[in-house]
Design a protein around this motif. Structure first.
Motif, mmCIF file in Angstrom:
data_model
loop_
_atom_site.group_PDB
_atom_site.id
_atom_site.type_symbol
_atom_site.label_atom_id
_atom_site.label_comp_id
_atom_site.label_asym_id
_atom_site.label_seq_id
_atom_site.Cartn_x
_atom_site.Cartn_y
_atom_site.Cartn_z
ATOM 1 N N LYS A 86 -9.610 11.709 4.627
ATOM 2 C CA LYS A 86 -8.055 12.316 4.393
ATOM 3 C C LYS A 86 -7.388 11.144 4.336
ATOM 4 N N TYR A 87 -6.265 11.127 3.785
ATOM 5 C CA TYR A 87 -5.354 10.363 3.492
ATOM 6 C C TYR A 87 -4.069 10.631 3.022
ATOM 7 N N GLU A 88 -3.338 9.486 3.376
ATOM 8 C CA GLU A 88 -1.650 10.084 3.575
ATOM 9 C C GLU A 88 -0.568 8.680 2.947
ATOM 10 N N ILE A 89 -0.025 9.505 2.562
ATOM 11 C CA ILE A 89 1.752 8.850 1.341
ATOM 12 C C ILE A 89 1.905 8.418 2.691
ATOM 13 N N LYS A 90 2.418 6.415 2.660
ATOM 14 C CA LYS A 90 3.252 6.349 3.451
ATOM 15 C C LYS A 90 4.912 6.352 3.551
ATOM 16 N N PRO A 91 5.441 7.103 4.844
ATOM 17 C CA PRO A 91 7.206 7.485 4.705
ATOM 18 C C PRO A 91 7.603 6.889 3.939
ATOM 19 N N GLU A 92 7.982 5.322 4.426
ATOM 20 C CA GLU A 92 9.215 4.282 3.287
ATOM 21 C C GLU A 92 8.707 3.837 2.439
ATOM 22 N N VAL A 93 7.560 4.870 1.296
ATOM 23 C CA VAL A 93 7.333 3.964 0.191
ATOM 24 C C VAL A 93 7.143 5.256 -0.774
ATOM 25 N N SER A 94 7.356 6.368 0.292
ATOM 26 C CA SER A 94 7.418 7.668 -0.404
ATOM 27 C C SER A 94 7.716 7.811 -1.643
ATOM 28 N N LYS A 95 8.863 7.537 -1.867
ATOM 29 C CA LYS A 95 9.947 7.474 -3.582
ATOM 30 C C LYS A 95 9.091 6.691 -4.094
ATOM 31 N N GLN A 96 8.399 6.343 -4.019
ATOM 32 C CA GLN A 96 7.634 4.651 -5.143
ATOM 33 C C GLN A 96 6.435 5.426 -5.831
ATOM 34 N N PHE A 97 5.707 6.372 -4.432
ATOM 35 C CA PHE A 97 4.538 7.049 -4.784
ATOM 36 C C PHE A 97 4.967 7.562 -5.982
ATOM 37 N N GLU A 98 6.042 8.867 -5.583
ATOM 38 C CA GLU A 98 6.555 9.732 -6.826
ATOM 39 C C GLU A 98 6.300 8.947 -7.649
ATOM 40 N N ILE A 99 7.412 7.997 -8.198
ATOM 41 C CA ILE A 99 7.891 7.482 -9.329
ATOM 42 C C ILE A 99 6.252 6.369 -10.171
ATOM 43 N N VAL A 100 5.452 6.343 -9.481
ATOM 44 C CA VAL A 100 3.360 5.903 -10.069
ATOM 45 C C VAL A 100 3.493 6.896 -10.554
ATOM 46 N N LYS A 101 3.235 8.494 -9.699
ATOM 47 C CA LYS A 101 2.517 9.684 -9.976
ATOM 48 C C LYS A 101 2.672 10.008 -11.907
ATOM 49 N N GLU A 102 4.074 9.642 -11.461
ATOM 50 C CA GLU A 102 4.959 10.611 -12.548
ATOM 51 C C GLU A 102 4.302 9.498 -14.071
ATOM 52 N N LEU A 103 4.618 8.348 -13.863
ATOM 53 C CA LEU A 103 4.189 7.902 -14.752
ATOM 54 C C LEU A 103 2.547 7.830 -15.451
ATOM 55 N N LEU A 104 2.489 7.800 -14.127
ATOM 56 C CA LEU A 104 0.441 7.642 -14.909
ATOM 57 C C LEU A 104 -0.024 9.374 -15.058
ATOM 58 N N GLN A 105 0.738 10.634 -15.009
ATOM 59 C CA GLN A 105 0.798 11.165 -16.134
ATOM 60 C C GLN A 105 2.000 12.168 -17.216
ATOM 61 N N ARG A 106 1.953 11.146 -17.245
ATOM 62 C CA ARG A 106 3.595 10.903 -18.955
ATOM 63 C C ARG A 106 2.706 10.216 -20.044
ATOM 64 N N HIS B 51 0.647 -1.199 -0.435
ATOM 65 C CA HIS B 51 0.139 0.225 -0.248
ATOM 66 C C HIS B 51 0.897 1.258 0.129
ATOM 67 N N LEU B 52 0.904 2.265 -0.959
ATOM 68 C CA LEU B 52 1.081 3.366 -0.672
ATOM 69 C C LEU B 52 0.974 4.481 -0.433
ATOM 70 N N VAL B 53 -0.875 4.294 -0.424
ATOM 71 C CA VAL B 53 -1.371 5.229 0.757
ATOM 72 C C VAL B 53 -1.699 4.210 1.951
ATOM 73 N N THR B 54 -2.118 5.190 2.803
ATOM 74 C CA THR B 54 -3.244 4.787 3.925
ATOM 75 C C THR B 54 -3.651 5.872 4.627
ATOM 76 N N MET B 55 -4.843 5.405 5.177
ATOM 77 C CA MET B 55 -5.948 6.363 5.967
ATOM 78 C C MET B 55 -5.708 6.872 6.787
ATOM 79 N N SER B 56 -5.948 8.313 7.166
ATOM 80 C CA SER B 56 -5.070 9.112 8.450
ATOM 81 C C SER B 56 -6.392 8.120 9.845
#
Length: 155
Positions: free
Chosen positions: A74-94, A44-49
């Protein structure tokens, strides 16, 4: 144009790359070929607050504050996987991504393939030969005398 495939974890992404027979190169957080981009979510990249994010009074559970059902979650990005979250986010916007596929597991219960049948964890056994289909053979002998019988562990 490319297709984006989002998997659960890196090992699953590698298996998809093998199945699709891709001539690909692995980059930081994804695999890219001429037609495909395969990435993963590392669980899980995102979790509920937590409730205390909404209001400090919800930090401790009390009967007068329960049940707590927010109007907007409200949702939060899990700190331990925040780098992978940003990678997926960039790929979705390509701009070159035309289609997006979510390659998640499609069953809810653990399923076991047995020698006698495909057992889904719900149906009851039909005969004495199919007894214990919801159990896996245990390699070590059951010496504690559990009621489940010798040589089986419950999953």
């Amino acid at each position: 144009m490319k297709k984006l495939l989002i998997t659960e974890k890196p090992s699953v992404a590698m298996e998809y790359a093998k199945v699709l027979n891709l001539e690909s190169n692995r980059k930081n957080g994804y695999i890219e070929s001429r037609d495909w981009i395969i990435t993963w979510c590392v669980g899980h990249l995102v979790t509920m607050s937590y409730p205390e994010v909404y209001d400090e009074k919800f930090k401790f559970w009390r009967l007068d504050t329960l049940p707590f059902i927010p109007k907007e979650f409200k949702y939060e990005i899990k700190p331990e996987v925040s780098k992978q979250f940003e990678i997926v986010k960039e790929l979705l916007q390509r701009e070159d991504v035309e289609e997006i596929y979510n390659a998640r597991r499609f069953w809810k219960r653990r399923r076991i393939h047995t020698t006698t049948s495909f057992y889904d964890g719900k149906t009851k056994s039909k005969g004495k030969n199919e007894k214990g289909l919801d159990r896996l053979p245990n390699r070590r002998r059951n010496t504690k005398g559990h009621k489940r019988g010798k040589g089986f562990i419950r999953i």
